[in-house]
Design a protein around this motif. Structure first.
Motif, mmCIF file in Angstrom:
data_model
loop_
_atom_site.group_PDB
_atom_site.id
_atom_site.type_symbol
_atom_site.label_atom_id
_atom_site.label_comp_id
_atom_site.label_asym_id
_atom_site.label_seq_id
_atom_site.Cartn_x
_atom_site.Cartn_y
_atom_site.Cartn_z
ATOM 1 N N ASP A 72 0.852 -1.184 0.000
ATOM 2 C CA ASP A 72 0.000 0.000 0.000
ATOM 3 C C ASP A 72 0.888 1.234 0.000
ATOM 4 O O ASP A 72 1.638 1.465 0.946
ATOM 5 N N THR A 73 0.825 2.012 -1.076
ATOM 6 C CA THR A 73 1.655 3.215 -1.191
ATOM 7 C C THR A 73 0.833 4.488 -1.063
ATOM 8 O O THR A 73 1.315 5.562 -1.412
ATOM 9 N N SER A 74 -0.402 4.365 -0.567
ATOM 10 C CA SER A 74 -1.233 5.563 -0.426
ATOM 11 C C SER A 74 -0.569 6.510 0.567
ATOM 12 O O SER A 74 0.202 6.083 1.422
ATOM 13 N N THR A 75 -0.850 7.746 0.451
ATOM 14 C CA THR A 75 -0.320 8.860 1.247
ATOM 15 C C THR A 75 1.139 9.176 0.929
ATOM 16 O O THR A 75 1.673 10.138 1.477
ATOM 17 N N GLY A 101 -7.693 -0.075 -1.984
ATOM 18 C CA GLY A 101 -6.830 1.108 -1.955
ATOM 19 C C GLY A 101 -5.728 1.015 -2.994
ATOM 20 O O GLY A 101 -5.788 0.226 -3.925
ATOM 21 N N ASN A 102 -4.706 1.861 -2.815
ATOM 22 C CA ASN A 102 -3.565 1.833 -3.739
ATOM 23 C C ASN A 102 -2.805 0.526 -3.591
ATOM 24 O O ASN A 102 -2.553 0.071 -2.479
ATOM 25 N N THR A 103 -2.403 -0.044 -4.724
ATOM 26 C CA THR A 103 -1.638 -1.284 -4.679
ATOM 27 C C THR A 103 -0.438 -1.176 -5.600
ATOM 28 O O THR A 103 -0.582 -0.909 -6.790
ATOM 29 N N ARG A 112 4.972 4.646 4.932
ATOM 30 C CA ARG A 112 4.551 3.694 3.910
ATOM 31 C C ARG A 112 5.767 3.293 3.101
ATOM 32 O O ARG A 112 6.771 3.962 3.160
#
Length: 176
Positions: free
Chosen positions: A27-30, A80-82, A106
């Motif tokens: 997860d690379t969100s934020t 979410g982001n993958t 992250r």
């Protein structure tokens, strides 16, 4: 993106998943664009391929892969982001994630597929990063195999020195 392009991406992902024994989902969100680029650069330097994928396309590719049955637990992590990370060595992506998280919050490990085993959750990161590479395992085995031989040779050499010392002592006694 039209249906033809989506199908092409699914086919590419399926082929890549079938060819590899190891991949990680993170997860690379934020993360800002600059930080994601830094992460990509680290991956490139360490020969790990990283690509951000749409969850629906990845889900379809996972279902089509040769490991589809084993990958069923991974489907629940596709939220979410993958970022998909492929590494030749099983521990390389985990080590990159761990190293990058020293300065960042992250990426978070969602799941990993390593040598036909599935690992779910960020709590698996420590175990995955400590996996030894093939060359490290070979070196450990060679060291273990050499150890008894070195002990025997050392004992024989020291025993020979002791024996010659005893003979010299006995020789000196007889002369007196």
């Amino acid at each position: 993106m039209n249906k033809k392009e989506k199908n092409q991406i699914i086919e590419e992902l399926t082929a890549q998943l079938n060819e590899t024994k190891n991949f990680y989902l993170a997860d690379t969100s934020t993360l800002t664009g600059v930080k994601v680029n830094n992460l990509r650069r680290i991956c490139f330097d360490k020969k790990v391929e990283m690509r951000v994928v749409k969850n629906t396309l990845l889900h379809k590719a996972l279902e089509k892969s040769v490991h589809a049955h084993a990958l069923e637990p991974v489907y629940g992590t596709l939220v979410g982001n993958t970022a998909l990370m492929f590494g030749e060595q099983p521990s390389d992506p985990a080590r990159i994630i761990k190293e990058f998280r020293i300065a960042n919050s992250r990426p978070i490990l969602k799941a990993a597929f390593v040598e036909e085993s599935v690992y779910i959750g960020d709590d698996q990161l420590e175990a995955l990063s400590s996996l030894k590479t093939k060359n490290e395992l070979i070196a450990d085995i060679i060291a273990l195999l050499q150890s008894p031989a070195k002990n025997v040779i050392g004992a024989l050499q020291s025993g020979g020195n002791k024996l010659s010392g005893i003979v010299k002592t006995l020789e000196n006694r007889e002369e007196k």
